[in-house]
Design a protein around this motif. Structure first.
Motif: not given
Length: 123
Positions: A16-22, A113-117, A119-122
């Motif tokens: 699945p595509r990460s939030v950062v990538a999206t 910053i928010v996307g990485a956060r 992604d780490r949480r999920t």
């Protein structure tokens, strides 16, 4: 008739595509359109010679397209950061375009910053 994969090969599952990538792909696609319009505006206003406006804008568009295509990989994110630096550097050419670059760089930074956060949480 249903299509089946060739014998001996299992279909490859995509991760699945990460939030950062999206977020990176969406923002870079938007930047591509804005850079195209900015290059055409600089050409039309005769702020720059045609080869500079179209050549520089075209080169930046190619860089943005490559970064968007590679957004799933680390190289795409690094290229995205380079795009932001180049857009901020357009202050040397045109202050309004540089301001737009500054706004995009701020949105990019916040998104990374928010996307990485998220992604780490999920994970």
């Amino acid at each position: 008739m249903s299509e089946q994969p060739p014998r001996g090969r299992a279909p490859r599952a995509r991760r699945p595509r990460s939030v950062v990538a999206t977020l990176a792909a969406m923002l870079l696609a938007t930047e591509l359109v804005v850079v195209l319009l900015a290059a055409l505006a600089l050409l039309g206003l005769r702020d720059l010679p045609a080869p500079v406006a179209l050549g520089g804008g075209g080169a930046l568009i190619v860089l943005i397209a490559i970064a968007a295509a590679l957004a799933r990989r680390r190289a795409g994110i690094v290229l995205g950061w380079i795009v932001q630096v180049v857009l901020i550097a357009t202050f040397a050419v045109s202050i309004p375009v540089g301001l737009v670059g500054l706004v995009f760089a701020a949105i990019w930074t916040y998104s990374m910053i928010v996307g990485a956060r998220i992604d780490r949480r999920t994970a």
